[in-house]
Design a protein around this motif. Structure first.
Motif, PDB file in Angstrom:
ATOM      1  N   GLU A  48     -92.584  18.401  50.930  1.00  0.00           N
ATOM      2  CA  GLU A  48     -92.901  16.970  50.812  1.00  0.00           C
ATOM      3  C   GLU A  48     -92.411  16.388  49.300  1.00  0.00           C
ATOM      4  OE1 GLU A  48     -95.055  18.916  51.859  1.00  0.00           O
ATOM      5  OE2 GLU A  48     -94.897  18.666  54.252  1.00  0.00           O
ATOM      6  N   LYS A  49     -92.570  17.456  48.515  1.00  0.00           N
ATOM      7  CA  LYS A  49     -92.295  16.936  47.113  1.00  0.00           C
ATOM      8  C   LYS A  49     -91.052  17.534  46.370  1.00  0.00           C
ATOM      9  CE  LYS A  49     -97.216  16.080  45.508  1.00  0.00           C
ATOM     10  NZ  LYS A  49     -97.789  16.489  46.643  1.00  0.00           N
ATOM     11  N   ILE A  50     -90.113  17.706  47.319  1.00  0.00           N
ATOM     12  CA  ILE A  50     -88.674  18.095  46.875  1.00  0.00           C
ATOM     13  C   ILE A  50     -87.784  16.976  47.460  1.00  0.00           C
ATOM     14  CG2 ILE A  50     -86.686  19.879  47.278  1.00  0.00           C
ATOM     15  CD1 ILE A  50     -89.082  21.888  47.532  1.00  0.00           C
ATOM     16  N   ARG A  51     -87.173  16.430  47.004  1.00  0.00           N
ATOM     17  CA  ARG A  51     -86.122  15.303  47.479  1.00  0.00           C
ATOM     18  C   ARG A  51     -84.873  15.377  47.047  1.00  0.00           C
ATOM     19  NH1 ARG A  51     -89.605  11.181  49.300  1.00  0.00           N
ATOM     20  NH2 ARG A  51     -91.952  11.947  50.042  1.00  0.00           N
ATOM     21  N   PHE A  52     -83.940  15.048  47.840  1.00  0.00           N
ATOM     22  CA  PHE A  52     -82.565  15.060  47.343  1.00  0.00           C
ATOM     23  C   PHE A  52     -81.939  13.653  47.515  1.00  0.00           C
ATOM     24  CE2 PHE A  52     -83.624  19.267  48.834  1.00  0.00           C
ATOM     25  CZ  PHE A  52     -83.219  19.935  47.726  1.00  0.00           C
ATOM     26  N   GLY A  53     -80.984  13.192  46.677  1.00  0.00           N
ATOM     27  CA  GLY A  53     -80.303  11.955  46.815  1.00  0.00           C
ATOM     28  C   GLY A  53     -78.985  12.056  45.860  1.00  0.00           C
ATOM     29  N   PRO A  54     -78.229  11.140  45.670  1.00  0.00           N
ATOM     30  CA  PRO A  54     -77.253  11.035  44.920  1.00  0.00           C
ATOM     31  C   PRO A  54     -77.630  11.344  43.278  1.00  0.00           C
ATOM     32  CG  PRO A  54     -77.040   9.178  46.238  1.00  0.00           C
ATOM     33  CD  PRO A  54     -78.310   9.862  46.497  1.00  0.00           C
ATOM     34  N   PHE A  55     -76.793  11.832  42.437  1.00  0.00           N
ATOM     35  CA  PHE A  55     -77.129  12.003  40.830  1.00  0.00           C
ATOM     36  C   PHE A  55     -77.032  10.573  40.111  1.00  0.00           C
ATOM     37  CE2 PHE A  55     -75.992  16.446  42.116  1.00  0.00           C
ATOM     38  CZ  PHE A  55     -76.542  17.008  41.439  1.00  0.00           C
ATOM     39  N   THR A  56     -77.903   9.805  40.723  1.00  0.00           N
ATOM     40  CA  THR A  56     -77.678   8.307  40.001  1.00  0.00           C
ATOM     41  C   THR A  56     -79.193   7.878  39.814  1.00  0.00           C
ATOM     42  OG1 THR A  56     -77.946   7.474  42.228  1.00  0.00           O
ATOM     43  CG2 THR A  56     -75.810   7.814  41.676  1.00  0.00           C
TER      44      THR A  56
END
Length: 332
Positions: free
Chosen positions: A210-218
């Protein structure tokens, strides 16, 4: 003003026409001091090589391609500047492409580059599948430890960067760890997470899914992800971010909401781009030798081109360095 010729450079430097020619065509037989003097004179005089004539003579285009995921990211901008500078010193031009971390755009860019008949490619892959790069048939250096078909690569030890970050946050006394990464497709991102997670587990801490999140490098991605994490029933008290842009977005949210950094929340980025050391930010981060990586990539690529053999391969893994500033607690 007439075009500057090799003869003009020879007269300005006091060396022979042949020596100037060997230097400008990146041939052996010229010592380092003389080569540097000739290259500097060529730059000062405004010499521009006749690329068409050189191409006809050598069957080369004297052009390199640099393909990166996001040229707006200061990390890749610094690499691009170093690549362009070093390539120019070897007498090569550079074509720059940006893929926006999209494997489909990357495939299209690679096809375009192949059609342009460049002499070599330097690129940071958007996809971590080696099979995508098996049929390039052009001397290539990857800025990634993605081994495909005997390709050369230059990369930092991202696993060690994650490991060092975990050890630092533990020593600072933080207990609730999180990871805010970039694109899942990024190999470097995955290696940083793996080093971070395994080190936490080694010391008896868990990094929950739950504390590992991904998204754009922005910046925007960092802001939105930490906002979501802090709204949960069990918010983290520290974060390791996939790059400094993400970390800056986290920092912005923490400042806006009055969460004290580093007393209440510890923050670590990755890259050590220019803004990380600004007095208002003073971000703890893992530094990558960006300019060195760009220069070494060109040097390796030129060796591959001149060697003329696909058997020439270099794998260079550089050491990252944890830079401790004021976004994590002082544990000394």
């Amino acid at each position: 003003m007439s075009d500057v010729t090799i003869k003009d450079i020879a007269e300005a430097t006091g060396v022979s026409y042949a020596t100037v020619s060997r230097t400008l065509n990146n041939r052996s037989g010229v010592n380092a001091a003389t080569r540097e003097k000739i290259l500097q004179a060529a730059k000062d005089l405004g010499y521009r090589p006749n690329i068409h004539a050189r191409s006809l003579k050598t069957n080369q285009t004297f052009t390199l391609a640099l393909i990166v995921p996001d040229i707006s990211n200061p990390f890749f901008s610094d690499i691009a500047l170093a690549v362009n500078k070093t390539a120019y010193q070897y007498g090569y031009n550079t074509i720059l492409c940006s893929t926006n971390w999209d494997p489909e755009i990357e495939k299209a860019q690679l096809k375009l580059i192949q059609d342009q008949r460049v002499d070599g490619i330097i690129f940071k892959p958007a996809d971590r599948s080696p099979d995508l790069y098996l049929d390039l048939n052009i001397p290539t250096v990857m800025i990634s430890n993605l081994v495909a078909n005997g390709l050369s690569f230059i990369e930092v030890d991202n696993f060690k960067g994650g490991k060092d970050t975990a050890q630092h946050l533990i020593q600072c006394g933080y207990k609730k760890f999180s990871f805010i990464g970039g694109a899942k497709e990024s190999r470097s991102n995955s290696d940083r997470l793996e080093g971070y997670r395994k080190t936490l587990e080694k010391h008896g801490y868990q990094l929950s899914e739950e504390k590992i999140r991904f998204g754009p490098f922005t910046i925007e991605s960092g802001y939105q992800i930490i906002k979501s994490l802090m709204g949960t029933n069990d918010p983290p008290d520290c974060a390791f971010c996939g790059n400094d842009l993400i970390a800056l977005g986290v920092f912005q949210y923490l400042v806006e909401t009055g969460i004290s950094v580093p007393e209440k929340f510890g923050l670590v980025g990755f890259d050590d781009v220019y803004f990380a050391s600004l007095p208002q930010i003073q971000m703890t981060t893992v530094a990558q030798p960006r300019s060195q990586m760009g220069s070494m990539a060109v040097n390796t690529l030129i060796k591959r081109i001149e060697n003329g053999s696909s058997s020439f391969v270099e794998h260079i893994l550089l050491e990252p360095k944890l830079i401790i500033r004021k976004s994590t607690r002082n544990y000394s």
